[in-house]
Design an enzyme around this catalytic site. Structure first.
Site, short mmCIF file in Angstrom:
data_model
loop_
_atom_site.label_atom_id
_atom_site.label_comp_id
_atom_site.label_asym_id
_atom_site.label_seq_id
_atom_site.Cartn_x
_atom_site.Cartn_y
_atom_site.Cartn_z
CB SER A 71 -0.74 -8.06 -1.12
OG SER A 71 -1.60 -8.84 -0.31
CE LYS B 209 -4.37 -1.55 0.38
NZ LYS B 209 -5.49 -1.10 -0.44
#
Length: 315
Positions: free
Chosen positions: A298, A49
């Site tokens: 991720s 992110k």
């Protein structure tokens, strides 16, 4: 609807130099077939992110940036925006859903963010209210062109490091990562398949693609999956990207996600949160197309006792 381009991703790469780690592909000789993982859990905030948040914040008008930023997040995007805001010396507020993982909320505070806790269904509404009341700029987790372009740098790095890649597996929640990765990979490796992966208990993007229209699932339905980072569904913007550029979505079970967490920890020495393990789970469970495959890990912001149980079960 406007979609990002590979040029947008290239520009984001330049802005993110020094802010995001250029993660290196890790070969997984212990796994069936040909598998590499892209360890975005090694970013300074423990997840990919930082790429989208960092690019969006860098693109803001300086005056708006100085006034501060706000977002809504279950954890990873909130941490990333707080980290980027601290780099720029500006205020950051994160609206978190009740029940968000404690480890992620604590990390937001560690990076200097203020948090406001609300019912999951109210987090977007509350963030918009506070943005207007306090003069803050809303930087959403995925529903933003600059955020999508920043996430796309994951794909451009994959294409540069493994130009012969045949399948790229990427988690799908809000769809920003998958949208950006598909854009970048398709531009540089047009022969490659980019496939999204969702938990079976939060497979709203898969159903939406099958029906040809956005089909949101209620929060009480997606809350059932342990993969808290992908409980939210795509927006109109990210869905438009997924329809245009993704080669499909597969779904994995909770048991397969759990097993992938343990396998990544024991065999790859990588800590993956449930959301971070879904892509590898698709390959390990034989649900992906196969060939020379890269699975994006991720994030790694996992509650320690859950990781311990996954490692014990796998061992």
């Amino acid at each position: 609807m406007e979609l990002i381009t590979s040029a947008d991703v290239a520009a984001a790469e330049e802005r993110l130099a020094g802010a995001a780690v250029r993660t290196t592909l890790v070969p997984c000789e212990w796994a069936p077939g040909e598998l590499w993982v892209k360890p975005e859990n090694l970013q300074p905030v423990g997840a990919f992110k930082i790429r989208g948040a960092g690019n969006a914040l860098a693109r803001l008008d300086p005056q708006r940036r100085r006034a501060g930023v706000i977002t809504h997040s279950s954890g990873n995007h909130g941490q990333a925006l707080a980290y980027a805001a601290r780099m720029h010396g500006v205020r950051c507020v994160v609206v978190v859903p009740e029940g968000a993982p404690r480890v992620k909320v604590a990390a937001m505070h560690g990076f200097g963010a203020e948090t406001v806790s609300v019912e999951p269904v109210r987090r977007v509404e509350k963030a918009r209210e506070l943005a207007e009341e306090q003069g803050l700029t809303l930087v959403p987790p995925f529903d933003h062109l600059d955020v999508i372009a920043g996430q796309g740098t994951v794909g451009s790095e994959i294409a540069a490091d493994l130009p012969g890649v045949e399948t790229v597996l990427v988690p799908v929640g809000g769809g920003g990562l998958a949208a950006g990765v598909a854009t970048a990979v398709k531009a540089r490796c047009p022969q490659a398949r980019v496939v999204g992966v969702e938990p079976e208990l939060a497979a709203d993007a898969k159903q939406s693609l099958e029906r040809g229209r956005l089909t949101p699932w209620p929060a009480e339905r997606t809350q059932r999956t342990m993969a808290d980072g992908v409980r939210v569904g795509p927006s109109e913007l990210t869905f438009a990207h997924l329809r245009a550029r993704l080669d499909g979505i597969v779904a994995v079970s909770e048991e397969e996600i759990f097993a992938a967490m343990g396998a990544l920890a024991l065999s790859a020495r990588l800590v993956a949160e449930p959301s971070g393990a879904v892509a590898a789970a698709a390959h390990l469970a034989g649900r992906a197309p196969g060939g020379r495959t890269v699975a994006v890990v991720s994030g790694g912001n996992v509650v320690p006792d859950l990781l311990a149980r996954a490692v014990t079960a796998e061992g």
